[in-house]
Write a protein that holds these residues in place. Structure first.
Motif, PDB file in Angstrom:
ATOM      1  N   GLU A  92       0.826  -1.220   0.000  1.00  0.00           N
ATOM      2  CA  GLU A  92       0.000   0.000   0.000  1.00  0.00           C
ATOM      3  C   GLU A  92       0.857   1.265   0.000  1.00  0.00           C
ATOM      4  OE1 GLU A  92      -2.909  -0.359  -0.793  1.00  0.00           O
ATOM      5  OE2 GLU A  92      -4.067  -1.735   0.440  1.00  0.00           O
ATOM      6  N   VAL A  93       1.914   1.290   0.807  1.00  0.00           N
ATOM      7  CA  VAL A  93       2.740   2.506   0.827  1.00  0.00           C
ATOM      8  C   VAL A  93       3.495   2.669  -0.487  1.00  0.00           C
ATOM      9  CG1 VAL A  93       2.898   2.607   3.342  1.00  0.00           C
ATOM     10  CG2 VAL A  93       4.681   1.391   2.055  1.00  0.00           C
ATOM     11  N   ASP A  94       3.866   1.548  -1.110  1.00  0.00           N
ATOM     12  CA  ASP A  94       4.518   1.626  -2.414  1.00  0.00           C
ATOM     13  C   ASP A  94       3.536   2.144  -3.474  1.00  0.00           C
ATOM     14  OD1 ASP A  94       6.881   0.688  -1.347  1.00  0.00           O
ATOM     15  OD2 ASP A  94       6.548  -1.394  -1.980  1.00  0.00           O
ATOM     16  N   ALA A  95       2.283   1.679  -3.406  1.00  0.00           N
ATOM     17  CA  ALA A  95       1.262   2.162  -4.339  1.00  0.00           C
ATOM     18  C   ALA A  95       1.001   3.650  -4.130  1.00  0.00           C
ATOM     19  CB  ALA A  95      -0.038   1.375  -4.156  1.00  0.00           C
ATOM     20  N   ALA A  96       0.984   4.061  -2.868  1.00  0.00           N
ATOM     21  CA  ALA A  96       0.774   5.484  -2.567  1.00  0.00           C
ATOM     22  C   ALA A  96       1.856   6.345  -3.210  1.00  0.00           C
ATOM     23  CB  ALA A  96       0.749   5.697  -1.055  1.00  0.00           C
ATOM     24  N   ALA A  97       3.092   5.885  -3.144  1.00  0.00           N
ATOM     25  CA  ALA A  97       4.193   6.638  -3.744  1.00  0.00           C
ATOM     26  C   ALA A  97       4.008   6.763  -5.250  1.00  0.00           C
ATOM     27  CB  ALA A  97       5.523   5.972  -3.414  1.00  0.00           C
ATOM     28  N   ARG A  98       3.594   5.662  -5.907  1.00  0.00           N
ATOM     29  CA  ARG A  98       3.379   5.714  -7.362  1.00  0.00           C
ATOM     30  C   ARG A  98       2.244   6.653  -7.732  1.00  0.00           C
ATOM     31  NH1 ARG A  98       3.549   0.204  -6.801  1.00  0.00           N
ATOM     32  NH2 ARG A  98       1.408  -0.076  -7.534  1.00  0.00           N
ATOM     33  N   LEU A  99       1.229   6.709  -6.874  1.00  0.00           N
ATOM     34  CA  LEU A  99       0.046   7.523  -7.167  1.00  0.00           C
ATOM     35  C   LEU A  99       0.189   8.978  -6.704  1.00  0.00           C
ATOM     36  CD1 LEU A  99      -2.659   4.937  -6.076  1.00  0.00           C
ATOM     37  CD2 LEU A  99      -2.241   5.723  -8.421  1.00  0.00           C
ATOM     38  N   GLY A 100       1.231   9.269  -5.959  1.00  0.00           N
ATOM     39  CA  GLY A 100       1.368  10.612  -5.416  1.00  0.00           C
ATOM     40  C   GLY A 100       0.403  10.868  -4.277  1.00  0.00           C
ATOM     41  N   VAL A 101      -0.008   9.794  -3.598  1.00  0.00           N
ATOM     42  CA  VAL A 101      -0.917   9.890  -2.455  1.00  0.00           C
ATOM     43  C   VAL A 101      -0.086   9.994  -1.177  1.00  0.00           C
ATOM     44  CG1 VAL A 101      -2.650   8.638  -1.098  1.00  0.00           C
ATOM     45  CG2 VAL A 101      -2.799   8.660  -3.591  1.00  0.00           C
ATOM     46  N   PRO A 102      -0.318  11.014  -0.351  1.00  0.00           N
ATOM     47  CA  PRO A 102       0.557  11.230   0.801  1.00  0.00           C
ATOM     48  C   PRO A 102       0.273  10.372   2.028  1.00  0.00           C
ATOM     49  CG  PRO A 102      -1.042  13.006   0.640  1.00  0.00           C
ATOM     50  CD  PRO A 102      -1.236  12.148  -0.574  1.00  0.00           C
ATOM     51  N   TYR A 103      -0.909   9.708   2.062  1.00  0.00           N
ATOM     52  CA  TYR A 103      -1.279   8.998   3.285  1.00  0.00           C
ATOM     53  C   TYR A 103      -1.796   7.588   3.013  1.00  0.00           C
ATOM     54  CZ  TYR A 103      -1.436  13.814   5.037  1.00  0.00           C
ATOM     55  OH  TYR A 103      -1.134  15.114   5.363  1.00  0.00           O
ATOM     56  N   VAL A 104      -1.435   6.664   3.918  1.00  0.00           N
ATOM     57  CA  VAL A 104      -2.039   5.337   3.964  1.00  0.00           C
ATOM     58  C   VAL A 104      -2.600   5.152   5.366  1.00  0.00           C
ATOM     59  CG1 VAL A 104      -1.668   2.844   3.884  1.00  0.00           C
ATOM     60  CG2 VAL A 104      -0.517   4.337   2.221  1.00  0.00           C
ATOM     61  N   ASN A 105      -3.895   4.876   5.425  1.00  0.00           N
ATOM     62  CA  ASN A 105      -4.614   4.775   6.682  1.00  0.00           C
ATOM     63  C   ASN A 105      -4.781   3.314   7.085  1.00  0.00           C
ATOM     64  OD1 ASN A 105      -6.624   6.100   8.669  1.00  0.00           O
ATOM     65  ND2 ASN A 105      -7.826   4.459   7.728  1.00  0.00           N
ATOM     66  N   VAL A 106      -4.591   3.012   8.372  1.00  0.00           N
ATOM     67  CA  VAL A 106      -4.701   1.620   8.822  1.00  0.00           C
ATOM     68  C   VAL A 106      -5.275   1.556  10.235  1.00  0.00           C
ATOM     69  CG1 VAL A 106      -2.342   1.533   9.765  1.00  0.00           C
ATOM     70  CG2 VAL A 106      -3.459  -0.584   9.003  1.00  0.00           C
ATOM     71  N   HIS A 107      -6.098   0.523  10.482  1.00  0.00           N
ATOM     72  CA  HIS A 107      -6.542   0.203  11.832  1.00  0.00           C
ATOM     73  C   HIS A 107      -5.461  -0.639  12.501  1.00  0.00           C
ATOM     74  CE1 HIS A 107     -10.780   1.438  11.189  1.00  0.00           C
ATOM     75  NE2 HIS A 107     -10.555   1.060   9.948  1.00  0.00           N
ATOM     76  N   LEU A 108      -5.309  -0.476  13.805  1.00  0.00           N
ATOM     77  CA  LEU A 108      -4.303  -1.266  14.511  1.00  0.00           C
ATOM     78  C   LEU A 108      -4.663  -2.746  14.520  1.00  0.00           C
ATOM     79  CD1 LEU A 108      -3.503   1.002  17.580  1.00  0.00           C
ATOM     80  CD2 LEU A 108      -2.076   0.583  15.564  1.00  0.00           C
ATOM     81  N   GLY A 109      -5.947  -3.045  14.601  1.00  0.00           N
ATOM     82  CA  GLY A 109      -6.378  -4.436  14.666  1.00  0.00           C
ATOM     83  C   GLY A 109      -6.619  -4.882  16.098  1.00  0.00           C
ATOM     84  N   ALA A 110      -6.714  -6.197  16.293  1.00  0.00           N
ATOM     85  CA  ALA A 110      -7.059  -6.779  17.587  1.00  0.00           C
ATOM     86  C   ALA A 110      -5.893  -7.577  18.164  1.00  0.00           C
ATOM     87  CB  ALA A 110      -8.276  -7.686  17.430  1.00  0.00           C
ATOM     88  N   HIS A 111      -5.714  -7.474  19.482  1.00  0.00           N
ATOM     89  CA  HIS A 111      -4.589  -8.190  20.086  1.00  0.00           C
ATOM     90  C   HIS A 111      -4.898  -9.675  20.321  1.00  0.00           C
ATOM     91  CE1 HIS A 111      -6.295  -8.496  24.150  1.00  0.00           C
ATOM     92  NE2 HIS A 111      -6.587  -7.202  24.137  1.00  0.00           N
ATOM     93  N   THR A 112      -6.152 -10.049  20.273  1.00  0.00           N
ATOM     94  CA  THR A 112      -6.608 -11.447  20.360  1.00  0.00           C
ATOM     95  C   THR A 112      -5.887 -12.266  21.424  1.00  0.00           C
ATOM     96  OG1 THR A 112      -5.133 -12.181  18.565  1.00  0.00           O
ATOM     97  CG2 THR A 112      -7.356 -11.485  17.947  1.00  0.00           C
ATOM     98  N   GLY A 113      -5.772 -11.668  22.597  1.00  0.00           N
ATOM     99  CA  GLY A 113      -5.187 -12.407  23.716  1.00  0.00           C
ATOM    100  C   GLY A 113      -3.787 -11.990  24.110  1.00  0.00           C
ATOM    101  N   ALA A 114      -3.135 -11.192  23.288  1.00  0.00           N
ATOM    102  CA  ALA A 114      -1.779 -10.741  23.617  1.00  0.00           C
ATOM    103  C   ALA A 114      -1.781  -9.669  24.699  1.00  0.00           C
ATOM    104  CB  ALA A 114      -1.081 -10.206  22.361  1.00  0.00           C
ATOM    105  N   GLY A 115      -2.968  -9.096  24.965  1.00  0.00           N
ATOM    106  CA  GLY A 115      -3.069  -8.002  25.925  1.00  0.00           C
ATOM    107  C   GLY A 115      -2.819  -6.666  25.260  1.00  0.00           C
ATOM    108  N   VAL A 116      -3.254  -5.611  25.934  1.00  0.00           N
ATOM    109  CA  VAL A 116      -3.127  -4.268  25.354  1.00  0.00           C
ATOM    110  C   VAL A 116      -1.668  -3.911  25.097  1.00  0.00           C
ATOM    111  CG1 VAL A 116      -3.492  -1.798  25.753  1.00  0.00           C
ATOM    112  CG2 VAL A 116      -5.302  -3.427  26.331  1.00  0.00           C
ATOM    113  N   GLU A 117      -0.828  -4.063  26.099  1.00  0.00           N
ATOM    114  CA  GLU A 117       0.577  -3.687  25.936  1.00  0.00           C
ATOM    115  C   GLU A 117       1.261  -4.565  24.895  1.00  0.00           C
ATOM    116  OE1 GLU A 117       1.920  -0.947  27.374  1.00  0.00           O
ATOM    117  OE2 GLU A 117      -0.157  -0.650  28.014  1.00  0.00           O
ATOM    118  N   GLY A 118       0.957  -5.855  24.922  1.00  0.00           N
ATOM    119  CA  GLY A 118       1.535  -6.751  23.920  1.00  0.00           C
ATOM    120  C   GLY A 118       1.067  -6.407  22.521  1.00  0.00           C
ATOM    121  N   GLY A 119      -0.201  -6.071  22.400  1.00  0.00           N
ATOM    122  CA  GLY A 119      -0.742  -5.692  21.094  1.00  0.00           C
ATOM    123  C   GLY A 119      -0.119  -4.422  20.560  1.00  0.00           C
ATOM    124  N   LEU A 120       0.075  -3.442  21.429  1.00  0.00           N
ATOM    125  CA  LEU A 120       0.708  -2.190  21.007  1.00  0.00           C
ATOM    126  C   LEU A 120       2.166  -2.425  20.615  1.00  0.00           C
ATOM    127  CD1 LEU A 120      -0.752   0.283  23.668  1.00  0.00           C
ATOM    128  CD2 LEU A 120      -1.525  -0.061  21.310  1.00  0.00           C
TER     129      LEU A 120
END
Length: 277
Positions: A92-120
């Motif tokens: 996605e970031v490589d595609a952004a560079a080709r398109l001249g798009v300055p931002y790629v947006n992403v959700h962090l996702g779920a830690h699914t048991g790793a815990g908050v600190e582990g997930g971060l």
């Protein structure tokens, strides 16, 4: 210039997103480079990319943001999913560079048991593996905070920014903020939310906004978007948010529904009306 746009389709070629945005009356926007529900590489050739860049420049539409795949989970403790997520984000970031798009947006996702600190920790280390081209910035999107998903609090957003060697910024989603417990339904609530964000994350990290009303109440963790001013954030809260000094130079992109005879174009016009209120 006030920047408002909507999510646009790349069907038939990414350059078509510019024409669609103009039909909405927008002057910035968001795209997926491919279906967000499958693992897939962006298939954008050089001619398409050039047409997109040229049409965007000619029509004054921008800045654009690419929304990453819904399958990406940066917080996961599962190595296979982690590697797929990193590879998808690199594409996605490589595609952004080709398109001249300055931002790629992403959700962090779920830690699914790793815990908050582990997930971060997982998210920060996954992002640090990216080779982000010059001129492209990864934005971490605020989340509604359901289940083990991270990014619902400003502390979690700041936690990733502080841990990661990569320079990151933030995209706030108004419906997600509201669902996560930040009350945007009054001018006082909007003021307090921005004050908290500035104190915990830093207003200088706010680069984009997903502007959506909410079909569910504050703190419910339920993510369902509504037309601007017609959800539970409401007209008063939306007006206060849109006109707040903290976002005076920040572009807004809509992810509102198409229902009740109201489309992106209706919502773009509605935002312009509230901005002038």
């Amino acid at each position: 210039m006030f920047r408002i746009g909507a999510h646009a389709s790349v069907a038939g070629g990414v350059h078509n997103a510019v024409e669609e945005q103009l039909e909405y009356g927008g002057n910035c926007g968001q795209i997926f480079t491919h279906s967000p529900r499958v693992w897939q590489e962006p298939a954008i050739d050089n001619d398409e990319a050039e047409r997109f860049r040229e049409r965007s420049a000619e029509s004054g539409v921008g800045p654009w943001v690419i929304h990453s795949s819904y399958l990406v989970n940066l917080c996961t403790p599962k190595e296979g999913l982690r590697q797929k997520s990193i590879a998808s984000m690199q594409a996605e970031v490589d595609a952004a560079a080709r398109l001249g798009v300055p931002y790629v947006n992403v959700h962090l996702g779920a830690h699914t048991g790793a815990g908050v600190e582990g997930g971060l920790d997982n998210a920060a280390s996954a992002l640090a593996e990216l080779d982000v081209p010059d001129g492209v910035t990864v934005l971490i999107e605020s989340d509604a905070g359901s289940g083990t998903k991270l990014g619902g609090s400003f502390e979690e957003l700041a936690g990733v920014l502080e841990r990661c060697e990569l320079d990151l910024d933030v995209c706030l989603d108004t419906a997600h903020l509201f669902a996560a417990g930040y009350d945007l339904s009054t001018p006082e609530g909007v003021d307090e939310t921005f004050a908290q964000f500035d104190d915990v994350v830093g207003i200088e990290h706010l680069e984009y906004v997903h502007l959506n009303d909410s079909k569910h109440g504050c703190g419910t963790n339920k993510d369902e978007h509504a037309h601007i001013g017609e959800g539970l954030i409401g007209e008063e809260g939306m007006t206060a948010f849109i006109n707040h000094d903290a976002v005076a130079d920040v572009p807004f992109v809509l992810e509102t529904p198409t229902e009740d005879g109201k489309s992106f174009a209706w919502n773009v016009e509605r935002v312009r009306e509230l901005h002038g209120a």
